[in-house]
Design an enzyme around this catalytic site. Structure first.
Site, PDB file in Angstrom:
ATOM      1  CE  LYS A 131      -1.483   2.158   3.388  1.00  0.00           C
ATOM      2  NZ  LYS A 131      -1.139   3.437   4.106  1.00  0.00           N
ATOM      3  CG  ASP A 149      -6.740   3.557   2.819  1.00  0.00           C
ATOM      4  OD1 ASP A 149      -7.776   3.197   2.223  1.00  0.00           O
ATOM      5  OD2 ASP A 149      -6.548   4.736   3.176  1.00  0.00           O
TER       6      ASP A 149
END
Length: 221
Positions: A131, A149
């Protein structure tokens, strides 16, 4: 929004998906990365700090930190204990401090002090998961990536843009659904919607602009 979507719209029609994104763009026209930064290095450090920490808190920390350090070598010379003092108001600050020091060492030793621009190289750095790497690629280098996320995961699966039980599958489904050049934009729109309306607890469905297209709203109404 011509060219915004691919023709892969499993679970809802292409028209529905296009309308959802049009409404989100209308609601959040200025959606962009909230972490203040002036270059890829500052963004990388800010994203590492952002784990389990609010963007406002990170921006407060980096405002002072980046007035002292400008490069990975500066952080190495600053030292771990002084760095930890500067980031202490951030969650997991000791772990983040160690990771940042080691990341800066690798940037100096292996990348001439520059932040690399590939997923493989970024995720080899301590404290940098997929991420974090995706955010750096998308925001700092304008390389198509789909950072997922907790907000993106929740909103995408609630709405019905994805139907996945984990982050990796959600990322894959969103990347298949949207055109590459719009992955970053979709990421920011979903984050803004997740923070402002489609929150984890007590989502404000009544004020949601896309409630007519949302799986979650239709199942609970």
């Amino acid at each position: 929004m011509p060219g915004f979507l691919t023709d892969r719209c499993d679970g809802m029609t292409e028209s529905d998906v296009k309308k959802i994104l049009e409404l989100l763009v209308e609601a959040y026209p200025e959606a962009q990365c909230p972490l203040r930064h002036r270059n890829p290095f500052e963004l990388l450090i800010a994203v590492i700090l952002s784990a389990q920490c609010t963007d406002n808190r990170v921006n407060h920390i980096t405002h002072k930190l980046f007035s002292i350090v400008k490069t990975p070598q500066d952080i190495i010379e600053l030292g771990e204990e002084r760095l930890i003092e500067l980031i202490k108001s951030c969650g997991l600050y000791r772990t983040k401090g160690r990771n940042i020091i080691e990341t800066c060492r690798l940037l100096v030793e292996k990348h001439d002090g520059r932040v690399p621009n590939t997923m493989e190289e970024l995720t080899s750095l301590p404290g940098v998961g997929r991420k974090t790497a995706s955010v750096v690629l998308s925001v700092a280098f304008d390389i198509p990536a789909m950072p997922v996320d907790t907000h993106v995961f929740r909103v995408a699966n609630r709405i019905g843009l994805a139907n996945a039980g984990d982050v990796a599958k959600t990322e894959k489904q969103l990347m298949e659904r949207f055109m590459r050049e719009n992955w970053g934009r979709v990421h920011h729109l979903l984050i803004h919607h997740g923070r402002q309306v489609c929150r984890a607890r007590n989502p404000e469905c009544r004020k949601c602009k896309i409630k007519g297209y949302c799986d979650f709203t239709n199942q609970t109404s």
